[in-house]
Motif scaffolding. Sequence first.
Motif, PDB file in Angstrom:
ATOM      1  N   LYS A   1      71.551  74.872  30.457  1.00  0.00           N
ATOM      2  CA  LYS A   1      70.332  75.183  31.208  1.00  0.00           C
ATOM      3  C   LYS A   1      69.101  74.642  30.479  1.00  0.00           C
ATOM      4  O   LYS A   1      68.215  74.052  31.101  1.00  0.00           O
ATOM      5  N   ALA A   2      69.053  74.833  29.166  1.00  0.00           N
ATOM      6  CA  ALA A   2      67.924  74.325  28.384  1.00  0.00           C
ATOM      7  C   ALA A   2      67.839  72.802  28.477  1.00  0.00           C
ATOM      8  O   ALA A   2      66.748  72.245  28.661  1.00  0.00           O
TER       9      ALA A   2
ATOM     10  N   TYR B   1      61.802  64.590  23.560  1.00  0.00           N
ATOM     11  CA  TYR B   1      62.684  65.312  24.492  1.00  0.00           C
ATOM     12  C   TYR B   1      64.126  64.796  24.379  1.00  0.00           C
ATOM     13  O   TYR B   1      65.076  65.565  24.452  1.00  0.00           O
ATOM     14  N   GLU B   2      64.272  63.498  24.215  1.00  0.00           N
ATOM     15  CA  GLU B   2      65.611  62.931  24.037  1.00  0.00           C
ATOM     16  C   GLU B   2      66.254  63.481  22.765  1.00  0.00           C
ATOM     17  O   GLU B   2      67.437  63.832  22.748  1.00  0.00           O
ATOM     18  N   TYR B   3      65.460  63.555  21.696  1.00  0.00           N
ATOM     19  CA  TYR B   3      65.950  64.112  20.432  1.00  0.00           C
ATOM     20  C   TYR B   3      66.377  65.563  20.615  1.00  0.00           C
ATOM     21  O   TYR B   3      67.430  65.983  20.139  1.00  0.00           O
ATOM     22  N   MET B   4      65.539  66.349  21.332  1.00  0.00           N
ATOM     23  CA  MET B   4      65.868  67.760  21.548  1.00  0.00           C
ATOM     24  C   MET B   4      67.186  67.916  22.305  1.00  0.00           C
ATOM     25  O   MET B   4      68.010  68.763  21.946  1.00  0.00           O
ATOM     26  N   SER B   5      67.375  67.123  23.321  1.00  0.00           N
ATOM     27  CA  SER B   5      68.621  67.212  24.094  1.00  0.00           C
ATOM     28  C   SER B   5      69.822  66.867  23.221  1.00  0.00           C
ATOM     29  O   SER B   5      70.855  67.540  23.288  1.00  0.00           O
TER      30      SER B   5
ATOM     31  N   LEU C   1      70.548  69.755  20.962  1.00  0.00           N
ATOM     32  CA  LEU C   1      71.178  70.867  21.673  1.00  0.00           C
ATOM     33  C   LEU C   1      72.654  70.583  21.937  1.00  0.00           C
ATOM     34  O   LEU C   1      73.498  71.486  21.822  1.00  0.00           O
ATOM     35  N   ILE C   2      72.968  69.351  22.257  1.00  0.00           N
ATOM     36  CA  ILE C   2      74.382  68.987  22.465  1.00  0.00           C
ATOM     37  C   ILE C   2      75.149  69.174  21.157  1.00  0.00           C
ATOM     38  O   ILE C   2      76.234  69.742  21.125  1.00  0.00           O
TER      39      ILE C   2
END
Length: 156
Positions: A63-64, A92-96, A99-100
Amino acid sequence: MFGSSQVRGANAYAKVGIETGVIAASPHKLIVMLFEGAIVAISNASQHLSNGEIASKGQSISKAIAIIENGLRASLDKKAGGEIANNLDALYEYMSARLIRANLDNNDDMLNEVKNLLRDLKSSWEAIAPSNEPAAEAPKMNIDPLSPRPANFVEA
């Protein structure tokens, strides 16, 4: 028996509240709501991780990621935003990606890292919020309520 219906009722109420907030929100406020949604999802993922609820943790992280990718990242206007928008896109790409990785490794530190980045961005975004100017008040009609009214007078 009653507990589950109360939970469903509370969830339905919360959903209506969110939908109402989205409809009434300004574009600036919508971005704040996206930050808040991603932060809450990551907090939920941390809680699920500490409780050993692996499936729920994965759902919260998904969800995040969806909020970051389909909301925050998709809303970037790289032509108008220039270097700042490009830097945010990379962040944002780094954050995703983090999270993965956090999901694969069950790593709470990575979840907290992304949550703190989102909090910093949210604070910065709120700091540049357009000022809330009071709406112009409708002109009041100066009519004596006891005086006779003309035949074409319509009161709303």
